[in-house]
Write an enzyme that holds these catalytic residues in place. Structure first.
Site, PDB file in Angstrom:
ATOM      1  N   GLY A   1       0.852  -1.274  -0.147  1.00 45.38           N
ATOM      2  CA  GLY A   1       0.065   0.077   0.007  1.00 45.38           C
ATOM      3  C   GLY A   1       0.885   1.206  -0.147  1.00 45.38           C
TER       4      GLY A   1
ATOM      5  CG  ASP B   1      -4.569  -4.352 -12.061  1.00 48.05           C
ATOM      6  OD1 ASP B   1      -4.429  -5.437 -12.565  1.00 48.05           O
ATOM      7  OD2 ASP B   1      -5.733  -4.416 -12.362  1.00 48.05           O
TER       8      ASP B   1
END
Length: 320
Positions: free
Chosen positions: A230, A261
């Site tokens: 993250g 992605d």
């Protein structure tokens, strides 16, 4: 036949994004965009100047034509996308949020892409690529697509191509958590590069620390494991080295979908361009941070010039 840098395959869907923030069931107006983990990666790579091909099936419908036109405009190679006249293209609804993760509802059961099967596999086309990117989604959407994915993975490895694997876990598509973990890890063990999120890594390995998650896969023969953390960045490990590469701090998170992605786009492109692992992971962090600052799944993906300038300016700011 065109020579490709990367080939990927899976399901693309039309995505209806709510125009105003709020609960999805309260939304009255939507904007249609493209959704799909593998198409996100193909688009991101194409914007960086790489030759990317995407394989799938679409329905003979407006959604299918929309997907083809969008990918054509993004310069993704769609030569081996097949039209299924019996099954529809899937779609999804997505809420708009001011922070955090949006609500998403899928309408994909029985879609054309879920009927992708081994007889659709074109050996020559896959061999035109030097790298294949696989996500866990084709493994989940149907038995047919799973068999196709396993065949593609074994074929590319047999012919000396590198493979990256992003679990992209979708528990709701599996009959059980045990089946999901078993099938995901079977694919991961065959890949060269495994790219899980930290929570995915815990589900798939039972370990919580990034180093232990990475070691789980390295012990099975994986060459490189990169774990997304993250906003903290990413941790990578090989048999010889390990490091946590800091993330790019952003002022506002608009939408988190597509960030993983985008991260894969950065890592894959960096490795194919023979950057160091650290540079490739840094590139992944950069594209992931750009992705969360835009509403669409791939709206924030940069061109090569934009990416270079973004990284350069950010690093200069950090040093100051």
């Amino acid at each position: 036949m065109k020579q490709l840098d990367v080939i990927t395959f899976g399901e693309a869907m039309a995505m209806f994004m709510a125009d105003q923030p709020g609960a999805l069931h309260d939304a009255r107006q939507f904007t249609m965009e493209l959704a799909g983990a593998e198409t996100n990666v193909a688009i991101g790579l194409a914007r960086l100047g790489l030759e990317a091909g995407w394989v799938s099936k679409i329905g003979n419908d407006a959604f299918g034509r929309f997907i083809m036109e969008r990918l054509k405009n993004e310069k993704v190679d769609i030569e081996r996308v097949l039209t299924d006249k019996q099954h529809p293209t899937g779609f999804q609804l997505k809420s708009k949020v001011t922070e955090g993760d949006p609500e998403v509802q899928y309408f994909r059961k029985g879609s054309a892409a879920s009927h992708l099967q081994v007889s659709d596999f074109n050996e020559e086309y896959f061999l035109s690529a030097r790298h294949m990117h696989l996500t866990g989604i084709p493994l989940a959407i149907s038995e047919q697509a799973r068999t196709f994915a396993k065949h593609a993975l074994a074929f590319m490895k047999e012919h000396g191509r590198t493979v990256s694997f992003d679990p992209n876990l979708r528990p709701s598509l599996w009959s059980s958590r045990e089946e999901m973990v078993k099938e995901m890890n079977a694919a991961a063990f065959q890949a060269d590069y495994v790219l899980p999120g930290i929570e995915e890594g815990e589900i798939l390995t039972g370990f919580k620390h990034p180093r232990d998650i990475a070691s789980f896969y390295l012990d099975k023969g994986v060459e490189l494991v990169v774990i997304k953390l993250g906003e903290e960045g990413a941790f990578y490990k090989t048999a010889a080295m390990e490091e946590t590469v800091p993330g790019f701090k952003v002022q506002e998170v608009v939408d988190t979908v597509g960030a993983g992605d985008g991260f894969a786009v950065g890592v894959i492109s960096g490795l194919l361009e023979r950057q160091s692992i650290r540079e490739a992971v840094l590139r992944g962090n950069a594209i992931g941070s750009l992705a969360v600052q835009s509403p669409g799944d791939n709206d924030g993906y940069p061109t090569q010039l934009q990416l270079d300038n973004y990284i350069k300016n950010y690093l200069q700011g950090v040093k100051c």
